[in-house]
Design a protein around this motif. Structure first.
Motif, PDB file in Angstrom:
ATOM      1  N   GLY A   1     -17.706 -24.281  29.779  1.00 59.66           N
ATOM      2  CA  GLY A   1     -18.060 -25.330  30.721  1.00 59.66           C
ATOM      3  C   GLY A   1     -16.911 -25.664  31.646  1.00 59.66           C
ATOM      4  N   PRO A   2     -17.120 -26.660  32.493  1.00 56.09           N
ATOM      5  CA  PRO A   2     -16.126 -26.993  33.533  1.00 56.09           C
ATOM      6  C   PRO A   2     -14.734 -27.315  32.994  1.00 56.09           C
ATOM      7  CG  PRO A   2     -18.216 -28.073  33.979  1.00 56.09           C
ATOM      8  CD  PRO A   2     -18.339 -27.447  32.623  1.00 56.09           C
ATOM      9  N   ALA A   3     -14.636 -28.084  31.919  1.00 55.29           N
ATOM     10  CA  ALA A   3     -13.308 -28.447  31.401  1.00 55.29           C
ATOM     11  C   ALA A   3     -12.577 -27.208  30.884  1.00 55.29           C
ATOM     12  CB  ALA A   3     -13.419 -29.495  30.298  1.00 55.29           C
ATOM     13  N   GLY A   4     -13.288 -26.371  30.150  1.00 53.47           N
ATOM     14  CA  GLY A   4     -12.684 -25.143  29.636  1.00 53.47           C
ATOM     15  C   GLY A   4     -12.332 -24.185  30.753  1.00 53.47           C
ATOM     16  N   ASP A   5     -13.225 -24.074  31.747  1.00 55.94           N
ATOM     17  CA  ASP A   5     -12.943 -23.209  32.897  1.00 55.94           C
ATOM     18  C   ASP A   5     -11.721 -23.709  33.656  1.00 55.94           C
ATOM     19  OD1 ASP A   5     -15.153 -21.741  32.183  1.00 55.94           O
ATOM     20  OD2 ASP A   5     -16.422 -22.465  33.813  1.00 55.94           O
ATOM     21  N   ALA A   6     -11.624 -25.022  33.819  1.00 59.50           N
ATOM     22  CA  ALA A   6     -10.470 -25.588  34.521  1.00 59.50           C
ATOM     23  C   ALA A   6      -9.184 -25.304  33.752  1.00 59.50           C
ATOM     24  CB  ALA A   6     -10.653 -27.094  34.722  1.00 59.50           C
TER      25      ALA A   6
ATOM     26  N   LEU B   1      -8.620 -22.777  31.707  1.00 63.08           N
ATOM     27  CA  LEU B   1      -8.304 -21.358  31.892  1.00 63.08           C
ATOM     28  C   LEU B   1      -7.740 -21.112  33.285  1.00 63.08           C
ATOM     29  CD1 LEU B   1     -11.320 -19.579  30.157  1.00 63.08           C
ATOM     30  CD2 LEU B   1      -8.935 -19.610  29.405  1.00 63.08           C
ATOM     31  N   GLY B   2      -8.303 -21.781  34.282  1.00 61.40           N
ATOM     32  CA  GLY B   2      -7.800 -21.655  35.650  1.00 61.40           C
ATOM     33  C   GLY B   2      -6.352 -22.106  35.754  1.00 61.40           C
ATOM     34  N   VAL B   3      -6.018 -23.183  35.073  1.00 59.68           N
ATOM     35  CA  VAL B   3      -4.639 -23.671  35.069  1.00 59.68           C
ATOM     36  C   VAL B   3      -3.717 -22.628  34.446  1.00 59.68           C
ATOM     37  CG1 VAL B   3      -3.098 -25.411  34.038  1.00 59.68           C
ATOM     38  CG2 VAL B   3      -5.230 -26.118  35.134  1.00 59.68           C
ATOM     39  N   LEU B   4      -4.165 -22.019  33.350  1.00 61.15           N
ATOM     40  CA  LEU B   4      -3.348 -20.990  32.704  1.00 61.15           C
ATOM     41  C   LEU B   4      -3.183 -19.758  33.589  1.00 61.15           C
ATOM     42  CD1 LEU B   4      -4.569 -21.205  29.017  1.00 61.15           C
ATOM     43  CD2 LEU B   4      -2.270 -21.674  29.865  1.00 61.15           C
ATOM     44  N   LEU B   5      -4.248 -19.344  34.247  1.00 54.89           N
ATOM     45  CA  LEU B   5      -4.144 -18.193  35.149  1.00 54.89           C
ATOM     46  C   LEU B   5      -3.189 -18.487  36.288  1.00 54.89           C
ATOM     47  CD1 LEU B   5      -7.801 -16.854  35.358  1.00 54.89           C
ATOM     48  CD2 LEU B   5      -5.805 -15.690  34.408  1.00 54.89           C
ATOM     49  N   ARG B   6      -3.272 -19.702  36.822  1.00 54.93           N
ATOM     50  CA  ARG B   6      -2.354 -20.084  37.897  1.00 54.93           C
ATOM     51  C   ARG B   6      -0.914 -20.070  37.390  1.00 54.93           C
ATOM     52  NH1 ARG B   6      -3.911 -25.471  39.826  1.00 54.93           N
ATOM     53  NH2 ARG B   6      -2.708 -26.181  38.060  1.00 54.93           N
ATOM     54  N   ALA B   7      -0.678 -20.589  36.191  1.00 56.52           N
ATOM     55  CA  ALA B   7       0.671 -20.604  35.631  1.00 56.52           C
ATOM     56  C   ALA B   7       1.177 -19.175  35.396  1.00 56.52           C
ATOM     57  CB  ALA B   7       0.701 -21.403  34.324  1.00 56.52           C
ATOM     58  N   LEU B   8       0.299 -18.297  34.896  1.00 57.65           N
ATOM     59  CA  LEU B   8       0.685 -16.898  34.712  1.00 57.65           C
ATOM     60  C   LEU B   8       1.028 -16.253  36.048  1.00 57.65           C
ATOM     61  CD1 LEU B   8       1.019 -14.295  33.079  1.00 57.65           C
ATOM     62  CD2 LEU B   8      -1.464 -13.950  33.315  1.00 57.65           C
ATOM     63  N   ASN B   9       0.203 -16.508  37.049  1.00 58.72           N
ATOM     64  CA  ASN B   9       0.453 -15.960  38.379  1.00 58.72           C
ATOM     65  C   ASN B   9       1.805 -16.427  38.913  1.00 58.72           C
ATOM     66  OD1 ASN B   9      -0.426 -14.523  40.814  1.00 58.72           O
ATOM     67  ND2 ASN B   9      -0.439 -16.579  41.707  1.00 58.72           N
ATOM     68  N   VAL B  10       2.110 -17.696  38.750  1.00 54.29           N
ATOM     69  CA  VAL B  10       3.381 -18.240  39.231  1.00 54.29           C
ATOM     70  C   VAL B  10       4.550 -17.600  38.491  1.00 54.29           C
ATOM     71  CG1 VAL B  10       4.819 -20.336  39.293  1.00 54.29           C
ATOM     72  CG2 VAL B  10       2.442 -20.421  40.090  1.00 54.29           C
ATOM     73  N   GLU B  11       4.448 -17.485  37.163  1.00 51.11           N
ATOM     74  CA  GLU B  11       5.549 -16.896  36.393  1.00 51.11           C
ATOM     75  C   GLU B  11       5.759 -15.429  36.730  1.00 51.11           C
ATOM     76  OE1 GLU B  11       7.920 -18.338  34.611  1.00 51.11           O
ATOM     77  OE2 GLU B  11       6.978 -20.215  35.199  1.00 51.11           O
ATOM     78  N   LEU B  12       4.667 -14.659  36.879  1.00 54.48           N
ATOM     79  CA  LEU B  12       4.802 -13.261  37.270  1.00 54.48           C
ATOM     80  C   LEU B  12       5.373 -13.145  38.681  1.00 54.48           C
ATOM     81  CD1 LEU B  12       1.515 -11.771  35.792  1.00 54.48           C
ATOM     82  CD2 LEU B  12       3.859 -11.353  34.993  1.00 54.48           C
ATOM     83  N   ASP B  13       4.948 -14.038  39.555  1.00 53.44           N
ATOM     84  CA  ASP B  13       5.474 -14.030  40.920  1.00 53.44           C
ATOM     85  C   ASP B  13       6.972 -14.333  40.912  1.00 53.44           C
ATOM     86  OD1 ASP B  13       4.910 -13.662  43.694  1.00 53.44           O
ATOM     87  OD2 ASP B  13       5.094 -15.829  43.981  1.00 53.44           O
ATOM     88  N   ARG B  14       7.381 -15.301  40.107  1.00 50.68           N
ATOM     89  CA  ARG B  14       8.806 -15.632  40.012  1.00 50.68           C
ATOM     90  C   ARG B  14       9.599 -14.441  39.489  1.00 50.68           C
ATOM     91  NH1 ARG B  14       9.342 -21.043  36.763  1.00 50.68           N
ATOM     92  NH2 ARG B  14      11.510 -20.781  37.330  1.00 50.68           N
ATOM     93  N   PHE B  15       9.037 -13.724  38.514  1.00 51.82           N
ATOM     94  CA  PHE B  15       9.703 -12.540  37.973  1.00 51.82           C
ATOM     95  C   PHE B  15       9.814 -11.463  39.049  1.00 51.82           C
ATOM     96  CE2 PHE B  15      10.556  -8.938  35.268  1.00 51.82           C
ATOM     97  CZ  PHE B  15      11.305  -9.482  34.242  1.00 51.82           C
ATOM     98  N   ASN B  16       8.733 -11.247  39.786  1.00 48.65           N
ATOM     99  CA  ASN B  16       8.735 -10.246  40.857  1.00 48.65           C
ATOM    100  C   ASN B  16       9.702 -10.614  41.971  1.00 48.65           C
ATOM    101  OD1 ASN B  16       6.878  -8.561  39.602  1.00 48.65           O
ATOM    102  ND2 ASN B  16       5.140  -9.640  40.491  1.00 48.65           N
ATOM    103  N   ILE B  17       9.835 -11.896  42.266  1.00 50.20           N
ATOM    104  CA  ILE B  17      10.789 -12.340  43.281  1.00 50.20           C
ATOM    105  C   ILE B  17      12.212 -12.007  42.845  1.00 50.20           C
ATOM    106  CG2 ILE B  17      11.827 -14.408  44.330  1.00 50.20           C
ATOM    107  CD1 ILE B  17       8.913 -15.525  44.492  1.00 50.20           C
ATOM    108  N   LEU B  18      12.507 -12.169  41.561  1.00 48.29           N
ATOM    109  CA  LEU B  18      13.833 -11.787  41.053  1.00 48.29           C
ATOM    110  C   LEU B  18      14.102 -10.314  41.323  1.00 48.29           C
ATOM    111  CD1 LEU B  18      13.965 -13.556  37.561  1.00 48.29           C
ATOM    112  CD2 LEU B  18      15.304 -14.131  39.601  1.00 48.29           C
ATOM    113  N   PHE B  19      13.097  -9.470  41.053  1.00 45.82           N
ATOM    114  CA  PHE B  19      13.247  -8.035  41.304  1.00 45.82           C
ATOM    115  C   PHE B  19      13.437  -7.780  42.795  1.00 45.82           C
ATOM    116  CE2 PHE B  19      11.466  -3.824  42.252  1.00 45.82           C
ATOM    117  CZ  PHE B  19      12.303  -3.049  41.464  1.00 45.82           C
TER     118      PHE B  19
END
Length: 173
Positions: free
Chosen positions: A21-26, A28-46
């Motif tokens: 439902g919406p709360a669970g989807d939200a 998961l969306g927060v986690l995906l956004r956090a993963l995206n940010v962390e991977l982006d930060r790692f890629n920026i270091l490279f």
């Protein structure tokens, strides 16, 4: 938002019951956004360590993925994949070539076509840089059963496809 906050949000959602439902989807969306940010930060270091911009990194990944499929990347396909103009693609390829990351070679099957290849030294640099991340991920993934890994694979595949479909609905500027 920090990744620990995203994990706490999901754990709170799970503690309240279903993650459907919406709360669970939200959550998961927060986690995906956090993963995206962390991977982006790692890629920026490279990128910073090797004089590469985000588009450069995306181009290198696209060329590597094409090579993995045994379907060499061409400049026009790269331009389409990255939503770049022909002139921007030329500038990008000149920069990557001058840094020693790629070569442009005439196709062995069609001399009119130019294929793009990653230098072995660029592969080695990337491999060395990403080893700590891969070790960390492997250590975490070891705790998941084969069935859980299959669920994660299905989730990621479906999420990538949904993101691609959503991106395709937005007209380029």
């Amino acid at each position: 938002m920090h990744d620990a906050d995203a994990v706490n949000d999901l754990e709170e959602a799970q503690g309240r019951g279903s993650t459907h439902g919406p709360a669970g989807d939200a959550a998961l969306g927060v986690l995906l956004r956090a993963l995206n940010v962390e991977l982006d930060r790692f890629n920026i270091l490279f990128g910073n360590a090797h004089g590469l911009y985000r588009t450069d990194l995306n181009a290198l990944v696209a060329i590597l993925e094409a090579a993995r499929r045994e379907d060499p990347m061409t400049p026009s396909r790269l331009a389409a994949a990255l939503d770049l103009s022909a002139s921007a693609t030329t500038t990008l390829l000149e920069r990557l070539e001058s840094l020693g990351h790629i070569t442009r070679e005439h196709s062995k099957t069609d001399r009119r076509r130019v294929d793009l290849y990653i230098h072995d030294t660029a592969r080695q640099i990337g491999s060395e840089f990403y080893q700590p991340l891969l070790r960390e991920l492997s250590g975490v993934w070891d705790h998941f059963s084969d069935e859980q890994r299959e669920t994660v694979r299905q989730f990621l595949t479906a999420t990538i496809m949904a993101t691609t479909r959503a991106r395709e609905t937005i007209a380029p500027r």
